[in-house]
Design a protein around this motif. Structure first.
Motif, PDB file in Angstrom:
ATOM      1  N   HIS A 224       0.499  -1.367   0.230  1.00  0.00           N
ATOM      2  CA  HIS A 224      -0.475  -0.161  -0.002  1.00  0.00           C
ATOM      3  C   HIS A 224       0.794   0.849   0.049  1.00  0.00           C
ATOM      4  O   HIS A 224       1.683   1.384  -1.369  1.00  0.00           O
ATOM      5  CB  HIS A 224      -1.052   0.469   1.101  1.00  0.00           C
ATOM      6  CG  HIS A 224      -2.102   0.783   0.968  1.00  0.00           C
ATOM      7  ND1 HIS A 224      -2.707   2.324   0.735  1.00  0.00           N
ATOM      8  CD2 HIS A 224      -3.212   1.066   2.173  1.00  0.00           C
ATOM      9  CE1 HIS A 224      -3.046   2.264   0.529  1.00  0.00           C
ATOM     10  NE2 HIS A 224      -3.966   2.020   1.623  1.00  0.00           N
ATOM     11  N   ARG A 257       8.575  -8.954  -8.693  1.00  0.00           N
ATOM     12  CA  ARG A 257       7.385  -7.629  -8.957  1.00  0.00           C
ATOM     13  C   ARG A 257       7.971  -6.196  -8.640  1.00  0.00           C
ATOM     14  O   ARG A 257       9.115  -6.026  -8.083  1.00  0.00           O
ATOM     15  CB  ARG A 257       6.240  -7.809  -7.423  1.00  0.00           C
ATOM     16  CG  ARG A 257       5.040  -8.432  -7.803  1.00  0.00           C
ATOM     17  CD  ARG A 257       4.011  -8.640  -6.887  1.00  0.00           C
ATOM     18  NE  ARG A 257       3.293  -9.942  -7.058  1.00  0.00           N
ATOM     19  CZ  ARG A 257       1.822  -9.570  -7.000  1.00  0.00           C
ATOM     20  NH1 ARG A 257       1.497  -8.811  -6.500  1.00  0.00           N
ATOM     21  NH2 ARG A 257       1.321 -10.770  -7.384  1.00  0.00           N
ATOM     22  N   ILE A 258       7.644  -5.276  -9.299  1.00  0.00           N
ATOM     23  CA  ILE A 258       8.559  -4.356  -9.777  1.00  0.00           C
ATOM     24  C   ILE A 258       7.783  -3.030  -8.531  1.00  0.00           C
ATOM     25  O   ILE A 258       6.466  -3.513  -9.315  1.00  0.00           O
ATOM     26  CB  ILE A 258       8.913  -3.892 -10.818  1.00  0.00           C
ATOM     27  CG1 ILE A 258       9.376  -4.417 -12.036  1.00  0.00           C
ATOM     28  CG2 ILE A 258       9.661  -2.572 -10.986  1.00  0.00           C
ATOM     29  CD1 ILE A 258      10.610  -4.692 -11.757  1.00  0.00           C
TER      30      ILE A 258
HETATM   31  N1  CMC Z   1       5.460  -6.014 -11.521  1.00  0.00           N
HETATM   32  C1  CMC Z   1       5.196  -7.356 -11.669  1.00  0.00           C
HETATM   33  N2  CMC Z   1       3.864  -8.066 -11.619  1.00  0.00           N
HETATM   34  C2  CMC Z   1       3.126  -8.104 -10.909  1.00  0.00           C
HETATM   35  C3  CMC Z   1       2.712  -6.009  -9.952  1.00  0.00           C
HETATM   36  C4  CMC Z   1       4.419  -5.607 -10.124  1.00  0.00           C
HETATM   37  N3  CMC Z   1       4.156  -4.982  -9.839  1.00  0.00           N
HETATM   38  N4  CMC Z   1       1.660  -6.336  -9.861  1.00  0.00           N
HETATM   39  C5  CMC Z   1       0.654  -7.260 -10.142  1.00  0.00           C
HETATM   40  N5  CMC Z   1       1.682  -7.825 -10.967  1.00  0.00           N
HETATM   41  C6  CMC Z   1       1.334  -9.439 -11.341  1.00  0.00           C
HETATM   42  C7  CMC Z   1       1.108 -10.133 -10.485  1.00  0.00           C
HETATM   43  O1  CMC Z   1       2.299 -10.926 -10.395  1.00  0.00           O
HETATM   44  C8  CMC Z   1       0.758 -10.788 -11.246  1.00  0.00           C
HETATM   45  O2  CMC Z   1       0.531 -12.219 -11.940  1.00  0.00           O
HETATM   46  P1  CMC Z   1       0.147 -13.451 -11.829  1.00  0.00           P
HETATM   47  O3  CMC Z   1      -1.091 -13.055 -12.531  1.00  0.00           O
HETATM   48  O4  CMC Z   1       1.037 -13.820 -12.973  1.00  0.00           O
HETATM   49  O5  CMC Z   1       0.141 -14.297 -11.046  1.00  0.00           O
HETATM   50  C9  CMC Z   1      -1.218 -10.203 -11.358  1.00  0.00           C
HETATM   51  O6  CMC Z   1      -0.280  -8.812 -11.678  1.00  0.00           O
HETATM   52  C10 CMC Z   1      -2.072 -10.121 -10.621  1.00  0.00           C
HETATM   53  O7  CMC Z   1      -1.388  -9.620  -8.962  1.00  0.00           O
HETATM   54  P2  CMC Z   1      -2.504  -9.771  -7.846  1.00  0.00           P
HETATM   55  O8  CMC Z   1      -1.004  -9.428  -7.218  1.00  0.00           O
HETATM   56  O9  CMC Z   1      -3.554 -10.561  -7.867  1.00  0.00           O
HETATM   57  O10 CMC Z   1      -2.980  -8.127  -7.954  1.00  0.00           O
HETATM   58  P3  CMC Z   1      -4.116  -7.422  -6.927  1.00  0.00           P
HETATM   59  O11 CMC Z   1      -4.373  -6.552  -7.239  1.00  0.00           O
HETATM   60  O12 CMC Z   1      -3.770  -8.121  -5.896  1.00  0.00           O
HETATM   61  O13 CMC Z   1      -2.025  -6.455  -6.531  1.00  0.00           O
HETATM   62  C11 CMC Z   1      -1.078  -4.622  -5.609  1.00  0.00           C
HETATM   63  C12 CMC Z   1      -2.052  -5.289  -6.556  1.00  0.00           C
HETATM   64  C13 CMC Z   1      -1.142  -3.059  -5.530  1.00  0.00           C
HETATM   65  C14 CMC Z   1      -0.587  -5.234  -4.513  1.00  0.00           C
HETATM   66  C15 CMC Z   1       0.216  -5.430  -6.363  1.00  0.00           C
HETATM   67  O14 CMC Z   1       0.423  -4.615  -8.149  1.00  0.00           O
HETATM   68  C16 CMC Z   1       1.579  -4.915  -5.984  1.00  0.00           C
HETATM   69  O15 CMC Z   1       2.115  -5.464  -5.601  1.00  0.00           O
HETATM   70  N6  CMC Z   1       2.258  -3.760  -6.615  1.00  0.00           N
HETATM   71  C17 CMC Z   1       3.609  -3.303  -6.094  1.00  0.00           C
HETATM   72  C18 CMC Z   1       3.643  -2.826  -4.599  1.00  0.00           C
HETATM   73  C19 CMC Z   1       2.686  -1.654  -5.349  1.00  0.00           C
HETATM   74  O16 CMC Z   1       3.224  -0.472  -5.805  1.00  0.00           O
HETATM   75  N7  CMC Z   1       1.446  -0.868  -4.109  1.00  0.00           N
HETATM   76  C20 CMC Z   1       1.291   0.349  -4.166  1.00  0.00           C
HETATM   77  C21 CMC Z   1      -0.371   0.393  -4.336  1.00  0.00           C
HETATM   78  S1  CMC Z   1      -0.867   2.259  -5.030  1.00  0.00           S
HETATM   79  C22 CMC Z   1      -0.508   2.756  -3.811  1.00  0.00           C
HETATM   80  C23 CMC Z   1      -1.518   2.296  -3.154  1.00  0.00           C
HETATM   81  O17 CMC Z   1      -3.047   3.096  -3.780  1.00  0.00           O
HETATM   82  O18 CMC Z   1      -1.490   1.854  -1.791  1.00  0.00           O
END
Ligand code: CMC
Length: 380
Positions: A224, A257-258
């Motif tokens: 987050h 993840r990036i």
């Molecule tokens: N880099 C590479 N792959 C990614 C990333 C990333 N940053 N984020 C999601 N994916 C891939 C993930 O590996 C998965 O792939 P697969 O379907 O092959 O397993 C797919 O996308 C879906 O990921 P998920 O974790 O199921 O999706 P989610 O909706 O739960 O994730 C998230 C949302 C924000 C937790 C995730 O994108 C993440 O971990 N991002 C990095 C951390 C980040 O930047 N967080 C700040 C969010 S914005 C600020 C806020 O509002 O808090």
């Protein structure tokens, strides 16, 4: 009771609407974000944080007098009691978010309205915490650096006063505006994890300080609010735009993840990221230090193939480079997010308290059932 096979589990509540709101509208397919009906681009380009605070809390854009009044109220509410400085000194070695959480929790002790859940009291406390939280963050930063806290300046706006209390120097108008835009972009964002935590707490009709403590605790996680700090660590590790490809290939190739990419709701460009991208580039050029923007842009380019999977740079991707150029240490980045988000938590708590329902979903039990109880002396 439905049979196991009939239970549909939405892990992470992904895609679940659990209530209605007038706070913000997010269209994750179009990349659109509205606060109280107003487009985030209009607000980021034309409004100040103080205006957005008024808009969120009162539901309309302020006229000049209303803006002057709320600005004056925030400016007059920045001081924190002496015992909060004592607490900050006692816990000064903790993470800044832990200190903020502890200090806000302790502020309830000196508030006779702390248990008052009326809209008037929540509004009053929400505005006061919006004003006091920067004082806590800056006092802690300076105390942990062996410096004296800088008292708030009641002539400065919110963003300018934050940078002043942090560094002891009044920032340029452009620096203050960049941080002001950052606060505007972070002010509210629907059912994000920390606002959800705030609503869960408010749903029990606990006090508003506890609500904010729950929200701060939830925001701290790297999935987050913690992402901006992680992105800066990545930028430092990459070191040069030319290394971005190797870093991306190594990280993604090993299933990592990036940080600063992807979002639960946005499956296209995060509309907030555009403004921070522009500000990061401009600030880098102004400071003669364009390296961080160049490294992040190179990494962004490496991530282009992921866009068709809905993974784009989010609000946190360029934010860290701006804070870094301001000379703000990485462990303060999440606190800046928190300072911007307090009005959003306030509005979400107001909505929850005013139309309350206990938030209490179900878990599908998958453990064993009806085991035979064995007295302790007979257990292996
Ligand atoms: N880099 C590479 N792959 C990614 C990333 C990333 N940053 N984020 C999601 N994916 C891939 C993930 O590996 C998965 O792939 P697969 O379907 O092959 O397993 C797919 O996308 C879906 O990921 P998920 O974790 O199921 O999706 P989610 O909706 O739960 O994730 C998230 C949302 C924000 C937790 C995730 O994108 C993440 O971990 N991002 C990095 C951390 C980040 O930047 N967080 C700040 C969010 S914005 C600020 C806020 O509002 O808090």
């Amino acid at each position: 009771m439905p049979a196991d096979g009939e239970i549909e589990i939405k892990r992470g509540l992904n895609g679940v609407y659990f209530d209605s709101t007038k706070a913000s509208f997010i269209d994750g397919e179009e990349g659109k974000l509205l606060y109280r009906g107003y487009n985030i681009h209009d607000l980021a380009e034309n409004s100040t944080f103080e205006e957005v605070v008024y808009l969120l809390i009162y539901g309309k854009l302020p006229n000049r007098k209303e803006l002057d009044d709320i600005t004056a109220e925030i400016q007059a509410s920045r001081d924190i009691p002496d015992y909060i400085y004592d607490i900050i000194r006692m816990v000064k070695d903790s993470h800044p978010m832990d200190v903020l959480r502890t200090a806000i929790s302790a502020l309830s002790a000196s508030d006779p309205d702390a248990e008052d859940l009326s809209p008037e009291a929540i509004t009053r406390i929400g505005l006061r915490l919006t004003a006091q939280a920067p004082t806590i963050v800056c006092a802690h930063h300076r105390i942990s650096e062996g410096l004296s806290p800088v008292a708030p300046d009641s002539t400065l706006n919110h963003a300018s006063n934050f940078l002043y209390m942090l560094k002891g120097e009044i920032p340029s108008d452009d620096e203050a505006k960049t941080l002001d835009v950052d606060f505007v972009l972070h002010a509210e964002h629907g059912a994000n994890a920390s606002a959800f935590a705030a609503r869960v707490a408010a749903g029990t009709q606990t006090d508003f300080y506890s609500v904010v403590v729950a929200a701060i605790s939830t925001l701290k996680g790297p999935s987050h609010g913690g992402a901006a700090e992680s992105v800066m660590n990545v930028a430092i590790e990459i070191g040069d735009p030319e290394n971005a490809r190797e870093f991306a290939e190594k990280t993604l190739g090993s299933g990592g993840r990036i940080m600063g990419f992807g979002h639960r709701v946005y499956k296209t460009a995060d509309p907030r990221a555009r403004h921070l991208r522009e500000r990061s580039q401009r600030l880098g050029e102004q400071y003669g230090d364009p390296k961080w923007f160049q490294i992040l842009s190179a990494l962004d380019a490496e991530m282009e193939p992921y866009q068709k999977r809905g993974i784009w740079a989010n609000v946190d991707f360029f934010a860290g480079s701006i804070y870094h150029l301001f000379g703000i240490p990485k462990n303060l980045f999440i606190s800046i997010f928190a300072l911007g988000r307090i009005p959003g938590w306030t509005l979400q708590a107001l909505e929850q308290y005013q139309n309350n329902i206990l938030i209490r979903p179900l878990l599908n039990y998958t453990g064993e059932k009806d085991l035979k109880y064995i007295p302790i002396d007979e257990r292996e």
